[in-house]
Scaffold this motif. Sequence first.
Motif, PDB file in Angstrom:
ATOM      1  N   TYR A 101      -2.347  17.156  -9.976  1.00 14.47           N
ATOM      2  CA  TYR A 101      -3.292  17.638  -8.968  1.00 14.47           C
ATOM      3  C   TYR A 101      -3.008  19.076  -8.535  1.00 14.47           C
ATOM      4  O   TYR A 101      -3.934  19.847  -8.274  1.00 14.47           O
ATOM      5  CB  TYR A 101      -3.263  16.705  -7.745  1.00 14.47           C
ATOM      6  CG  TYR A 101      -3.747  15.320  -8.097  1.00 14.47           C
ATOM      7  CD1 TYR A 101      -5.105  15.023  -8.151  1.00 14.47           C
ATOM      8  CD2 TYR A 101      -2.850  14.307  -8.417  1.00 14.47           C
ATOM      9  CE1 TYR A 101      -5.561  13.765  -8.496  1.00 14.47           C
ATOM     10  CE2 TYR A 101      -3.286  13.040  -8.768  1.00 14.47           C
ATOM     11  CZ  TYR A 101      -4.643  12.775  -8.816  1.00 14.47           C
ATOM     12  OH  TYR A 101      -5.095  11.533  -9.169  1.00 14.47           O
ATOM     13  N   ALA A 102      -1.735  19.440  -8.446  1.00 10.73           N
ATOM     14  CA  ALA A 102      -1.401  20.775  -7.936  1.00 10.73           C
ATOM     15  C   ALA A 102      -1.469  21.844  -9.016  1.00 10.73           C
ATOM     16  O   ALA A 102      -1.821  22.994  -8.734  1.00 10.73           O
ATOM     17  CB  ALA A 102       0.004  20.745  -7.315  1.00 10.73           C
ATOM     18  N   ARG A 103      -1.155  21.478 -10.277  1.00 12.73           N
ATOM     19  CA  ARG A 103      -1.109  22.490 -11.337  1.00 12.73           C
ATOM     20  C   ARG A 103      -2.095  22.205 -12.471  1.00 12.73           C
ATOM     21  O   ARG A 103      -2.112  22.917 -13.473  1.00 12.73           O
ATOM     22  CB  ARG A 103       0.321  22.593 -11.908  1.00 12.73           C
ATOM     23  CG  ARG A 103       1.352  23.012 -10.871  1.00 12.73           C
ATOM     24  CD  ARG A 103       2.612  23.573 -11.541  1.00 12.73           C
ATOM     25  NE  ARG A 103       3.321  22.588 -12.324  1.00 12.73           N
ATOM     26  CZ  ARG A 103       4.295  21.822 -11.848  1.00 12.73           C
ATOM     27  NH1 ARG A 103       4.667  21.929 -10.565  1.00 12.73           N
ATOM     28  NH2 ARG A 103       4.917  20.947 -12.615  1.00 12.73           N
ATOM     29  N   GLY A 104      -2.875  21.144 -12.337  1.00 11.59           N
ATOM     30  CA  GLY A 104      -3.880  20.849 -13.354  1.00 11.59           C
ATOM     31  C   GLY A 104      -3.318  20.345 -14.659  1.00 11.59           C
ATOM     32  O   GLY A 104      -3.994  20.396 -15.697  1.00 11.59           O
ATOM     33  N   GLU A 105      -2.086  19.817 -14.658  1.00 16.24           N
ATOM     34  CA  GLU A 105      -1.499  19.312 -15.897  1.00 16.24           C
ATOM     35  C   GLU A 105      -2.187  18.015 -16.322  1.00 16.24           C
ATOM     36  O   GLU A 105      -2.635  17.226 -15.485  1.00 16.24           O
ATOM     37  CB  GLU A 105       0.011  19.072 -15.707  1.00 16.24           C
ATOM     38  CG  GLU A 105       0.808  20.338 -15.508  1.00 16.24           C
ATOM     39  CD  GLU A 105       2.308  20.075 -15.432  1.00 16.24           C
ATOM     40  OE1 GLU A 105       2.718  18.921 -15.675  1.00 16.24           O
ATOM     41  OE2 GLU A 105       3.061  21.015 -15.119  1.00 16.24           O
ATOM     42  N   ARG A 106      -2.255  17.816 -17.618  1.00 13.05           N
ATOM     43  CA  ARG A 106      -2.844  16.589 -18.161  1.00 13.05           C
ATOM     44  C   ARG A 106      -1.869  16.024 -19.207  1.00 13.05           C
ATOM     45  O   ARG A 106      -2.006  16.277 -20.399  1.00 13.05           O
ATOM     46  CB  ARG A 106      -4.213  16.862 -18.802  1.00 13.05           C
ATOM     47  CG  ARG A 106      -5.266  17.343 -17.811  1.00 13.05           C
ATOM     48  CD  ARG A 106      -5.616  16.255 -16.810  1.00 13.05           C
ATOM     49  NE  ARG A 106      -6.643  16.706 -15.894  1.00 13.05           N
ATOM     50  CZ  ARG A 106      -6.410  17.238 -14.693  1.00 13.05           C
ATOM     51  NH1 ARG A 106      -5.148  17.379 -14.272  1.00 13.05           N
ATOM     52  NH2 ARG A 106      -7.397  17.600 -13.912  1.00 13.05           N
ATOM     53  N   PRO A 107      -0.864  15.246 -18.772  1.00 11.29           N
ATOM     54  CA  PRO A 107       0.112  14.677 -19.722  1.00 11.29           C
ATOM     55  C   PRO A 107      -0.581  13.822 -20.779  1.00 11.29           C
ATOM     56  O   PRO A 107      -1.625  13.206 -20.523  1.00 11.29           O
ATOM     57  CB  PRO A 107       1.017  13.831 -18.830  1.00 11.29           C
ATOM     58  CG  PRO A 107       0.841  14.386 -17.456  1.00 11.29           C
ATOM     59  CD  PRO A 107      -0.572  14.877 -17.394  1.00 11.29           C
ATOM     60  N   LEU A 108       0.013  13.782 -21.955  1.00 12.15           N
ATOM     61  CA  LEU A 108      -0.572  13.039 -23.075  1.00 12.15           C
ATOM     62  C   LEU A 108      -0.801  11.574 -22.698  1.00 12.15           C
ATOM     63  O   LEU A 108      -1.857  11.005 -22.983  1.00 12.15           O
ATOM     64  CB  LEU A 108       0.348  13.141 -24.298  1.00 12.15           C
ATOM     65  CG  LEU A 108      -0.161  12.464 -25.576  1.00 12.15           C
ATOM     66  CD1 LEU A 108      -1.446  13.136 -26.053  1.00 12.15           C
ATOM     67  CD2 LEU A 108       0.911  12.534 -26.670  1.00 12.15           C
ATOM     68  N   PRO A 142       0.828  -1.210   0.000  1.00  4.24           N
ATOM     69  CA  PRO A 142       0.000   0.000   0.000  1.00  4.24           C
ATOM     70  C   PRO A 142       0.860   1.257   0.000  1.00  4.24           C
ATOM     71  O   PRO A 142       2.025   1.239   0.423  1.00  4.24           O
ATOM     72  CB  PRO A 142      -0.800  -0.132   1.302  1.00  4.24           C
ATOM     73  CG  PRO A 142       0.012  -1.039   2.166  1.00  4.24           C
ATOM     74  CD  PRO A 142       0.719  -1.978   1.250  1.00  4.24           C
ATOM     75  N   PHE A 143       0.294   2.346  -0.474  1.00  4.93           N
ATOM     76  CA  PHE A 143       0.975   3.632  -0.409  1.00  4.93           C
ATOM     77  C   PHE A 143       0.941   4.150   1.034  1.00  4.93           C
ATOM     78  O   PHE A 143      -0.062   4.013   1.737  1.00  4.93           O
ATOM     79  CB  PHE A 143       0.296   4.656  -1.326  1.00  4.93           C
ATOM     80  CG  PHE A 143       0.499   4.396  -2.784  1.00  4.93           C
ATOM     81  CD1 PHE A 143       1.766   4.473  -3.350  1.00  4.93           C
ATOM     82  CD2 PHE A 143      -0.579   4.085  -3.605  1.00  4.93           C
ATOM     83  CE1 PHE A 143       1.954   4.232  -4.714  1.00  4.93           C
ATOM     84  CE2 PHE A 143      -0.403   3.846  -4.960  1.00  4.93           C
ATOM     85  CZ  PHE A 143       0.875   3.918  -5.518  1.00  4.93           C
ATOM     86  N   SER A 144       2.023   4.768   1.451  1.00  4.46           N
ATOM     87  CA  SER A 144       2.051   5.409   2.759  1.00  4.46           C
ATOM     88  C   SER A 144       1.382   6.779   2.656  1.00  4.46           C
ATOM     89  O   SER A 144       1.147   7.303   1.558  1.00  4.46           O
ATOM     90  CB  SER A 144       3.491   5.567   3.236  1.00  4.46           C
ATOM     91  OG  SER A 144       4.174   6.493   2.394  1.00  4.46           O
ATOM     92  N   ALA A 145       1.094   7.385   3.815  1.00  6.86           N
ATOM     93  CA  ALA A 145       0.499   8.727   3.829  1.00  6.86           C
ATOM     94  C   ALA A 145       1.419   9.732   3.155  1.00  6.86           C
ATOM     95  O   ALA A 145       0.966  10.617   2.412  1.00  6.86           O
ATOM     96  CB  ALA A 145       0.192   9.146   5.269  1.00  6.86           C
ATOM     97  N   ALA A 146       2.716   9.587   3.404  1.00  4.21           N
ATOM     98  CA  ALA A 146       3.676  10.511   2.800  1.00  4.21           C
ATOM     99  C   ALA A 146       3.686  10.379   1.278  1.00  4.21           C
ATOM    100  O   ALA A 146       3.785  11.388   0.547  1.00  4.21           O
ATOM    101  CB  ALA A 146       5.068  10.261   3.364  1.00  4.21           C
ATOM    102  N   LEU A 195       1.828  12.437  -4.104  1.00  8.10           N
ATOM    103  CA  LEU A 195       1.011  12.273  -5.307  1.00  8.10           C
ATOM    104  C   LEU A 195       0.105  13.479  -5.507  1.00  8.10           C
ATOM    105  O   LEU A 195       0.025  14.055  -6.610  1.00  8.10           O
ATOM    106  CB  LEU A 195       0.172  10.992  -5.207  1.00  8.10           C
ATOM    107  CG  LEU A 195      -0.870  10.786  -6.318  1.00  8.10           C
ATOM    108  CD1 LEU A 195      -0.182  10.605  -7.667  1.00  8.10           C
ATOM    109  CD2 LEU A 195      -1.767   9.579  -6.015  1.00  8.10           C
ATOM    110  N   PHE A 196      -0.588  13.911  -4.432  1.00  7.21           N
ATOM    111  CA  PHE A 196      -1.544  15.006  -4.571  1.00  7.21           C
ATOM    112  C   PHE A 196      -0.873  16.384  -4.624  1.00  7.21           C
ATOM    113  O   PHE A 196      -1.555  17.396  -4.852  1.00  7.21           O
ATOM    114  CB  PHE A 196      -2.578  14.939  -3.453  1.00  7.21           C
ATOM    115  CG  PHE A 196      -3.427  13.697  -3.517  1.00  7.21           C
ATOM    116  CD1 PHE A 196      -4.043  13.332  -4.712  1.00  7.21           C
ATOM    117  CD2 PHE A 196      -3.591  12.869  -2.409  1.00  7.21           C
ATOM    118  CE1 PHE A 196      -4.813  12.187  -4.796  1.00  7.21           C
ATOM    119  CE2 PHE A 196      -4.353  11.719  -2.493  1.00  7.21           C
ATOM    120  CZ  PHE A 196      -4.968  11.371  -3.694  1.00  7.21           C
TER     121      PHE A 196
END
Length: 605
Positions: free
Chosen positions: A393-400, A378-382, A387-388
């Motif tokens: 998530y932070a800049r709204g980028e949408r990679p191809l 599982p992913f840790s909280a850190a 990720l977020f």
Amino acid sequence: MGRMKFVQRRAGRYEFRFPLPDDLAGKPAPPPWPEALAALVNKRTGRFKTEVIRSLQTNDGPTADRRVLTHIAEAHRLVDQARRLLSEGPEAGISVDQIAALARDHEIHLLGTDEVIRTKGIGLDMAREDGQGPHDGLGMTLDDLRAYRMLIEELDRYTRQQVAQMRPGESTSSFVNRAVEARGIALAPDDPAWRQLELAFAKAQRDALAGIRARLEGDDVATPERPSEQRPAEPIGLALSAALRLWSEAGGAGARRPQPSSIAEAERAVRRFIELNGDVPITAITKAQARAFRDALVRLPKALPARFGRLPFPELLKQDLSSYPRRNAQTVNKTLALLSGVLTRAERDGHFEVLPAWSNPFHIGFDVAPAEREPYEPFSAAELQRLFASPVYARGERPLGGQGEAAYWFPLIALFSGARRTEIAQLKVGDVRQGETGIWYLDITNEGADQNLKTASSARSVPVHHELIRLGLLGVVATQAKLHPLTAPLWPAFAPPIDPKAKAWTKWFGRYIGIHVVDHSAKTFHSFRHTFKRACREAGLSEEVHNALTGHAGGGVGRRYGRERRADGTLDCGIPLARLQKDIDKIIYHNVQLPASDRQGIKDA
């Protein structure tokens, strides 16, 4: 120039097709018929076939014309032998060499049967608790080993006593009777050959049991190959490519079919095996060939470089691949399991009845280290926090490679539902629906075009978590519903066929988290499913509830009791949707700052 007689072209390959003459075709074959004539006889009906078909293993016409000559000669020889059987009856008497060969076959049969039993196991486990599930079929349990050892020791003692007394028992006599009948040999009741055969079989059984006892002590005792002179030069039977078609088609409407991704992987595996060995009859595939194929797969990298992608397998193996990461044992085992499944289906259809002690040659997978059997963590909280805070998530980028909004929503949906990658990718607009009680849920199903589920228990209804509603998932659904019919893909980039697109997306996501989150082989998109499962336990959800949310099997037959039919005709999982919503909304990821909502969700429905 016309094609040579008895040659036909089908599906791009040439075959030998030999109609049996009228005096044989469809006529009853007097039992017992010799094993050599098994290729001409339909075992189920006990009659001679109307024709014999075998692959010439080529798509080149002149090559087919040359190869067919030996097949024609062999077919005429078998026809002559069949006519002698009809006119003169079974062969009378037996030679010393035939006695030795029959006894040797008996030894090989016993050793082969032992290999099958020990490979699959019996499933005895005195310490297993009720509901723990069936035996996995991967070798013997300790209780299997103890019980089987006691049985073999008793058989060994009994057989050695027979040999010492020179008085074979009834079980040995029954083995001899079946062997003589299978070879179409006629012996008078008072023929001294009966005693010679029984003594030879008892000694062969003693030798086989000695080998089995050595195996039970951990020694490596191989099952001998049958002498080549007992086999036809080119066995008649179902070709591997034809066996693959039967497995992938799986039968008529309503039959359970393999997943499209499994079919595609099996097709690649069969193509590579054929490139190494030809499109051989499945009855001719040996463990030696399977081992060589397995060891060749080990040499392949995890991902083939583009310049090697179109090379035939033998040419590919000649390349220097040492600088690329090798594929792991689990991947190789998965390929072998698919080939094993193809042959298992053919076995159920009776294509191996001519081999008295057949065992699946692809049951040769590697023993995987315990640490490697469950590679996902599982992913840790850190890690979720990183990720977020990443560009999507932070800049709204949408990679191809992220395929638009899929880059944003796939991880969030997986984190708050435990859904698998393909289950999310194949959602239709109408699969996010509102129940009679006003609860929004994901209808994870295989009802739509190109929708597939891993198991039957994977079909489920998962309430939409309140965080997904806050972030605007229902607004995305509403927008798509205005533009497209309910049967259209929820994610426009994932129109059928979905599987290759989902795999490509997963590769992009692996690269993305490797740069922005964590670079570790145990952390992949599937880790969201493990993260969700852990969060369910931390929130105090019962195992029954979080199994219902993730589509895991469990709970035995009782789990299917109490299922209620909805207004649309579908059955729920036996737990009310309101209960599932109440429980799923308990899931919280502490110390994780989720994305801010800049999407307008549906607040009231």
